[in-house]
Design a protein around this motif. Structure first.
Motif, PDB file in Angstrom:
ATOM      1  N   GLU A   1       2.224   1.767  -3.454  1.00  0.00           N
ATOM      2  CA  GLU A   1       1.165   2.311  -4.321  1.00  0.00           C
ATOM      3  C   GLU A   1       0.984   3.809  -4.072  1.00  0.00           C
ATOM      4  OE1 GLU A   1      -3.635   1.780  -4.477  1.00  0.00           O
ATOM      5  OE2 GLU A   1      -2.451  -0.022  -4.188  1.00  0.00           O
ATOM      6  N   SER A   2       1.007   4.203  -2.797  1.00  0.00           N
ATOM      7  CA  SER A   2       0.867   5.625  -2.458  1.00  0.00           C
ATOM      8  C   SER A   2       2.049   6.436  -2.961  1.00  0.00           C
ATOM      9  CB  SER A   2       0.732   5.801  -0.942  1.00  0.00           C
ATOM     10  OG  SER A   2      -0.426   5.180  -0.461  1.00  0.00           O
TER      11      SER A   2
ATOM     12  N   ARG B   1       0.832  -1.211   0.000  1.00  0.00           N
ATOM     13  CA  ARG B   1       0.000   0.000   0.000  1.00  0.00           C
ATOM     14  C   ARG B   1       0.864   1.258   0.000  1.00  0.00           C
ATOM     15  NH1 ARG B   1      -5.513  -0.440   1.553  1.00  0.00           N
ATOM     16  NH2 ARG B   1      -5.470   1.808   1.336  1.00  0.00           N
TER      17      ARG B   1
ATOM     18  N   ILE C   1       3.882   9.968   3.800  1.00  0.00           N
ATOM     19  CA  ILE C   1       3.127   8.998   2.998  1.00  0.00           C
ATOM     20  C   ILE C   1       2.832   7.745   3.807  1.00  0.00           C
ATOM     21  CG2 ILE C   1       3.313   7.437   1.013  1.00  0.00           C
ATOM     22  CD1 ILE C   1       4.759   9.704  -0.462  1.00  0.00           C
TER      23      ILE C   1
ATOM     24  N   GLN D   1      -5.213   5.732   6.275  1.00  0.00           N
ATOM     25  CA  GLN D   1      -6.174   5.239   5.295  1.00  0.00           C
ATOM     26  C   GLN D   1      -6.600   3.816   5.613  1.00  0.00           C
ATOM     27  OE1 GLN D   1      -4.051   5.781   1.613  1.00  0.00           O
ATOM     28  NE2 GLN D   1      -5.312   7.526   1.027  1.00  0.00           N
TER      29      GLN D   1
ATOM     30  N   ALA E   1      -9.905   8.277  -4.501  1.00  0.00           N
ATOM     31  CA  ALA E   1      -9.851   9.290  -3.437  1.00  0.00           C
ATOM     32  C   ALA E   1     -11.166  10.061  -3.361  1.00  0.00           C
ATOM     33  CB  ALA E   1      -8.687  10.245  -3.677  1.00  0.00           C
TER      34      ALA E   1
ATOM     35  N   ALA F   1      -6.523   6.548  -9.291  1.00  0.00           N
ATOM     36  CA  ALA F   1      -6.182   6.974  -7.926  1.00  0.00           C
ATOM     37  C   ALA F   1      -7.034   8.178  -7.517  1.00  0.00           C
ATOM     38  CB  ALA F   1      -4.699   7.321  -7.829  1.00  0.00           C
TER      39      ALA F   1
ATOM     40  N   ASN G   1       1.606   6.914  -6.671  1.00  0.00           N
ATOM     41  CA  ASN G   1       0.586   7.938  -6.925  1.00  0.00           C
ATOM     42  C   ASN G   1       1.148   9.334  -6.675  1.00  0.00           C
ATOM     43  OD1 ASN G   1      -1.367   6.098  -7.655  1.00  0.00           O
ATOM     44  ND2 ASN G   1      -2.212   5.949  -5.607  1.00  0.00           N
ATOM     45  N   TYR G   2       1.933   9.463  -5.607  1.00  0.00           N
ATOM     46  CA  TYR G   2       2.538  10.760  -5.295  1.00  0.00           C
ATOM     47  C   TYR G   2       3.472  11.197  -6.421  1.00  0.00           C
ATOM     48  CZ  TYR G   2       5.406  14.280  -3.021  1.00  0.00           C
ATOM     49  OH  TYR G   2       6.076  15.431  -2.733  1.00  0.00           O
TER      50      TYR G   2
ATOM     51  N   GLN H   1       0.124   8.619   6.291  1.00  0.00           N
ATOM     52  CA  GLN H   1      -1.146   8.765   5.572  1.00  0.00           C
ATOM     53  C   GLN H   1      -1.709   7.406   5.171  1.00  0.00           C
ATOM     54  OE1 GLN H   1      -0.609  11.078   2.026  1.00  0.00           O
ATOM     55  NE2 GLN H   1      -2.015  12.654   2.751  1.00  0.00           N
ATOM     56  N   THR H   2      -0.836   6.511   4.717  1.00  0.00           N
ATOM     57  CA  THR H   2      -1.269   5.176   4.313  1.00  0.00           C
ATOM     58  C   THR H   2      -1.828   4.413   5.505  1.00  0.00           C
ATOM     59  OG1 THR H   2       0.408   5.146   2.577  1.00  0.00           O
ATOM     60  CG2 THR H   2      -0.522   3.029   3.218  1.00  0.00           C
TER      61      THR H   2
END
Length: 197
Positions: A65-66, A62, A87, A94, A176, A172, A69-70, A90-91
């Motif tokens: 993946e984040s 995860r 990140i 989430q 969100a 993504a 995306n960033y 934040q992950t």
């Protein structure tokens, strides 16, 4: 002097044994409490959310993946340590939100339907990010046809883009927005359920 020599001769071996036992206990305690596989089979759990174990590999996937995306959103190749920490944090948040709120959403039957999703991106009043990205800078007017055109051409590659990058960015972004919409619906339900005289 003779007294000190006598104490050394008689208590020396006892002190060595006590120190040796202390070191052995310290090493054994560290081995039992650490994340080594010495005494237990599986210690790759990074946390527990509502009784479910989160394994390191799942969490790291995860995070990766984040990070991707960033990088796609910011057009950067590298991520510094502070951003990486952010990140990861934040992950984790989430994951907690998905587990705890996801159960509540499903119990309450909260969903974002296909028509609602379509309206969020292509309707008269889209989400603010879409409105901002597809507003004509010269006229200041939102252009829904530009959104549809962009969506229909997700599989094409633009300047400085890798193949599939545009679609990954859209997926993504869409995820969100769905999460945000569900969160807003849940918050509205809670707000409307409370009455404070």
């Amino acid at each position: 002097m003779a007294v000190i020599q006598t104490i050394r001769n008689k208590l020396g071996p006892i002190i060595v044994i006590v120190i040796g036992l202390s070191l052995a206990l310290f090493i054994l305690e560290t081995a039992l409490n650490s994340n080594t596989r010495l005494m237990s089979g599986n210690k790759d759990v990074v946390g527990v959310i509502d009784g479910d174990k989160i394994h390191y590999r799942d969490f790291q996937n995860r995070v990766d993946e984040s990070v991707n995306n960033y990088k796609l959103q910011t057009q950067q190749k590298n991520v510094d340590d502070n951003t990486m920490f952010s990140i990861r944090d934040q992950t984790w948040n989430q994951l907690v939100s998905e587990k705890i709120n996801g159960d509540q959403y499903s119990k309450l039957g909260l969903v974002v339907g296909s028509e609602e999703l379509k309206d969020m991106f292509f309707g008269k009043d889209p989400v603010p990010e879409i409105r901002q990205a597809f507003t004509n800078p010269n006229t200041g007017i939102f252009d829904p046809l530009a959104v549809k055109n962009y969506y229909e051409n997700l599989d094409q590659t633009g300047q400085n883009e890798q193949p599939g990058e545009r679609r990954m960015r859209w997926v993504a972004f869409e995820k969100a927005q769905i999460d945000q919409r569900l969160s807003n619906k849940y918050s509205d339900l809670i707000k409307n359920a409370m009455y404070v005289p």
